[in-house]
Structure formats: structure tokens, C-alpha cells
Design an enzyme around this catalytic site. Structure first.
Site, PDB file in Angstrom:
ATOM      1  N   ASP A 179      35.302  41.572  35.314  1.00  0.00           N
ATOM      2  CA  ASP A 179      35.353  40.131  35.043  1.00  0.00           C
ATOM      3  C   ASP A 179      34.067  39.731  34.322  1.00  0.00           C
ATOM      4  O   ASP A 179      32.975  39.879  34.877  1.00  0.00           O
ATOM      5  CB  ASP A 179      35.475  39.399  36.388  1.00  0.00           C
ATOM      6  CG  ASP A 179      35.843  37.942  36.226  1.00  0.00           C
ATOM      7  OD1 ASP A 179      36.317  37.351  37.198  1.00  0.00           O
ATOM      8  OD2 ASP A 179      35.627  37.382  35.125  1.00  0.00           O
ATOM      9  N   ASP A 193      39.115  37.740  29.328  1.00  0.00           N
ATOM     10  CA  ASP A 193      37.847  38.184  29.930  1.00  0.00           C
ATOM     11  C   ASP A 193      38.012  38.960  31.234  1.00  0.00           C
ATOM     12  O   ASP A 193      37.062  39.084  31.997  1.00  0.00           O
ATOM     13  CB  ASP A 193      36.920  36.974  30.144  1.00  0.00           C
ATOM     14  CG  ASP A 193      37.484  35.996  31.157  1.00  0.00           C
ATOM     15  OD1 ASP A 193      38.699  36.035  31.415  1.00  0.00           O
ATOM     16  OD2 ASP A 193      36.704  35.182  31.687  1.00  0.00           O
ATOM     17  N   GLU A 194      39.209  39.466  31.495  1.00  0.00           N
ATOM     18  CA  GLU A 194      39.439  40.225  32.728  1.00  0.00           C
ATOM     19  C   GLU A 194      40.311  41.441  32.459  1.00  0.00           C
ATOM     20  O   GLU A 194      41.293  41.350  31.732  1.00  0.00           O
ATOM     21  CB  GLU A 194      40.182  39.361  33.761  1.00  0.00           C
ATOM     22  CG  GLU A 194      39.331  38.319  34.432  1.00  0.00           C
ATOM     23  CD  GLU A 194      40.127  37.549  35.456  1.00  0.00           C
ATOM     24  OE1 GLU A 194      40.935  38.162  36.175  1.00  0.00           O
ATOM     25  OE2 GLU A 194      39.948  36.320  35.518  1.00  0.00           O
TER      26      GLU A 194
END
Length: 406
Positions: A12, A114-115
Site C-alpha cells: 500500500d 496504489d495497492e
DNA sequence: TCTGGGGTCCTAGGACCC
DNA sequence: TCTGGGGTCCTAGGACCC
């Protein structure tokens, strides 16, 4: 057959949009690192989309929350500096991260920009897995210039919960035996899939921590909340058998929506917006080489009431005109003249692959002509930019709503 | 200058069929 | 007459995620 224990990492990016904008600015010679000041990435207030998209640690300390209005954020943090986002740059940073992670496994699920989830089951034992997590963390920081949180666990849920523990730049484990001390003590609002509607219902049942939820009778929760109840019980007990979905997936639906510069209450103007959206949605649909079976129009009134109508098509399509015509029908059904509309949305669902369709069964000359028109328009858009080509209907209207570049 | 935009999945009720 | 009942499809709306 004994089941092999999965080894999962959840990566993350810390304050992704803000970190990435910080890096871009430094690269352009700016002196100030916006990660070190009270700053946010925000929408555009003049376009009535002024909300916080990402915040720095210092802004967070002042109580600034993601999703709140910039107005509210400034009340808490008067010196707040607001910066615009740059989606193209974010996509690039996201790809950089993905390419680095590919050196550890190709079983990567891109959960959002973003993960990521990584299936690391080929690494043996917790020690080896943990050392790889630290290695990734160090390398991302050194080679890419931003920090990540990494959750280490034996399923996706626990890995995701772990990556959400203290931030930034941390590696956390959440193994089964750690659930009571690391997860059950947390407020129940921290559990994945417990949102703001479910939270007050749990509070009424005196369920305040994830541990409280885990101790509930499973059948009681199912009776009370149905499928969602079962999921809450399983999640609170750390149970999740889902696989890391690393194969590139085709979308199930495609939609675009726009908050209007000001509220409008005339059907003809809403139709013009729908035409823009139909172009945008069908263009994306054609890029995927897919056809849609359902068209859905949604509206938001000036007092934030949402409603929608949808229609199943007799024949799947990717034509701008077909989709626009159905959208107009739906608008006619649902729109009461004089209602002030803030947001208009158009989405297509029940998508099917073009190749998997029995073509020509329903196709006719008219359809083929439309397809040709779309093809020409698409290639011009590809060549000269999305907004270069405009439909005649739009050119002649005084109410041209310019949609953002996609 | 108050509240984005892109998704996925689930539920409940009505229509319709056998 | 005393009004089945299961299954599927369609639609509207809602909850949640980032």
C-alpha cells in the site's frame, strides 16, 4: 489432501497521490517537499469537486480527512496548501511499482492504482517471506523515492488489515496467532467492509471492537445482516479463502459521470451532457473490444438525491448512437421537468467480448454504417486527442460541456 | 468556494413461466 | 374452489471499496 498455506503480501503506497506529486515537483526543481508540510491533493472547487483526495502526515495530524471538503479541511488547518492531482503521472508511478514487484512474483493483483496483492507462496516459511517484504520496502524507497506499507499474512484479508496498521514506511505481520492481540483490539470500524451504514447498527448491538464481532454467534449475524453478516463474522475471525487474482480482467461495466458547472433543470441540456457521456463511455467500450447489454442513466439532484434507470438491450452494442438513443429514452422515463440536476452519469453493464458474440445475427446495414463512423472518430481521437473530434450536434449547441481528458 | 468519480456486489420486488 | 410455489429475468436502489 492437505492445503498449502498461502503466503500473501499487501503493498500500500503511503499517501500515494500526495507522495507522487511531491516527487514530480522535486524533479521539476521545486525546493519544498510537500510531504513535509500541511498539504493535500484536492479536487477543483470551481468545478464543484473540492474534496481532499490525499493528505500529508502533517495535515492528518491537524485532523484533515480524505473525502471531506477543502472548506472543512481549511477550518481545521488554516495554513493548508492545496495541490492538483495528475492522473497520468500517478499511472506511471503505479507502473514503476508494479514492474519492481514483478521481480518477486508474477502473481500480482492490482487492487487499485496504489495497492497490490502478491501471491508469494513459492517463498518457503514466514522468515523468508518477511525478509522479502523488508527487501521490497527498502528497494521501493531507494529506487522509486516513495514509501509503502506492507502487510504480511496467510490470506488477503489479513495482509490488507496488516498493511493498514501504523504508517508510514512499515512492514507488519498478521498471522493467525496474532489476531487476538493485533486485530481484535481494534475498533470494529477498522474492519474491511464495515462502512458508515453498518457501524451504527453494530454499535446498537454493543459491538464496538473487531473482537466483539468475532465473538458473536455466526447464525445470529446471518439472521441480522444476511450474506453481509456471514462475511463480517468470517473477516473478524480472519477467515478469507479468496485467491490473488493476477490475471488481467476485463471490466464488467464502464461508466462516466460528471458534476455540472451549475445545476440545470432543462431536459434538452441534460441530453447534451448524455451525448458527451455516450461518446466517452462507448469509446472506452470499443477500446476493450466489448459490447454492452445494459444501459444505465443516473442523476443526482441539487439536494444530493440519487436515482437511476436502466434498460436491457435487445441486441448488444458498442455504437455511440445506439447507447445515446437508449440513454435519452431512460432520461425521458425518469426526469421530471424542472428538477435541478447536479450530476449526470451514464454507464453500460453486462459487457460481452466482441469475439464471443455471434455477429451478423442481428447486424444490418445501418449498424455497420454506425460502426464505421465510430471507427473513424475513434482513430481521429487516438491520433489528435480525445477532445479534438466533436459531434456535429455538440458543435451547434451553445451549451458545450467540455469533459476532462481521459 | 460544501459534499468526485470509477468500480463491484447484493437485495428486494414484480413479471412471467411452468 | 381459496388462492401454490419454485425458478429466472429484469429493474431500482444501496453499501462498500479506492
Amino acid at each position: 489432501m492437505e492445503k498449502v498455506q498461502k503466503q500473501i503480501l499487501h503493498i500500500d503506497v503511503n499517501n500515494a497521490f500526495l507522495s507522487w506529486t511531491a516527487i514530480d515537483r522535486l524533479a521539476q526543481g521545486e525546493k519544498i517537499d510537500i510531504r513535509e508540510i500541511e498539504a493535500v491533493i484536492g479536487g477543483d472547487e470551481t468545478k464543484r469537486s473540492g474534496i481532499v483526495l490525499a493528505k500529508s502526515m502533517k495535515a492528518k495530524t491537524k485532523g484533515v480527512c480524505t473525502g471531506e471538503t477543502l472548506y472543512q479541511a481549511r477550518l481545521k488547518c488554516p495554513n493548508l496548501q492545496v495541490f492538483k492531482g495528475d492522473y497520468k503521472s500517478y499511472k506511471k508511478h503505479s507502473n514503476d511499482l508494479y514492474n519492481l514487484l514483478l521481480q518477486y512474483t508474477d502473481k500480482i493483483e492490482r487492487f487499485s492504482i496504489d495497492e497490490c496483492f502478491l501471491d508469494m507462496t513459492h517463498y518457503l516459511g514466514n522468515e523468508e517471506l518477511l525478509s522479502k517484504a523488508y527487501e521490497i520496502s527498502k528497494r521501493v524507497k531507494k529506487e522509486l523515492g516513495f514509501t509503502v506499507n506492507i502487510g504480511v499474512a496467510h490470506n488477503k484479508l489479513l495482509a490488507k488489515m496488516a498493511s493498514d496498521f501504523t504508517k508510514p514506511d512499515r512492514v507488519h505481520t498478521l498471522y493467525e496467532e496474532e489476531i487476538p492481540t493485533k486485530m481484535w483490539v481494534l475498533p470494529v470500524s477498522e474492519l474491511l467492509m464495515i462502512g458508515k451504514k453498518t457501524l451504527p447498527k453494530l454499535y446498537n448491538l454493543k459491538i464496538k471492537t473487531i473482537g466483539d464481532l468475532a465473538k458473536q454467534d455466526k447464525s445470529f449475524l446471518i439472521k441480522k445482516f444476511g450474506k453481509h453478516g456471514l462475511m463480517m463474522w468470517e473477516y473478524s475471525n480472519g477467515i478469507d479463502n479468496s485467491e490473488v487474482n493476477y490475471l488481467e480482467e476485463k471490466p464488467k461495466g464502464i461508466g462516466n459521470s460528471v458534476t455540472l458547472p451549475s445545476d440545470i433543470a432543462e431536459k434538452e441540456k441534460i441530453e447534451k451532457v448524455l451525448l458527451s457521456l455516450a461518446e466517452q463511455v462507448s469509446y472506452r467500450l470499443r477500446k476493450y473490444n466489448m459490447y454492452a447489454n445494459v444501459v444505465n442513466v443516473s442523476l443526482r439532484t441539487k439536494d444530493f438525491k440519487d436515482f437511476s434507470h436502466q434498460k436491457k438491450l435487445i441486441c448488444a452494442t458498442a455504437n455511440t448512437k445506439d447507447i445515446y438513443e437508449v440513454a435519452k429514452e431512460l432520461l425521458n422515463e425518469m426526469y421530471k421537468n424542472g428538477t435541478f440536476i447536479r450530476l449526470v452519469g451514464l454507464r453500460v453493464d453486462k459487457l460481452v467480448d466482441k469475439n464471443e458474440m455471434q455477429l451478423s445475427l442481428f447486424s444490418n446495414e445501418k449498424n455497420e454504417k454506425q460502426e464505421k463512423i465510430d471507427k473513424v472518430v475513434d482513430s481521429l481521437k487516438d491520433k489528435y486527442g480525445y477532445n479534438f473530434v466533436t459531434r456535429a450536434g455538440k458543435l451547434h449547441s451553445e451549451e458545450v460541456i467540455k469533459l476532462k481528458d481521459i
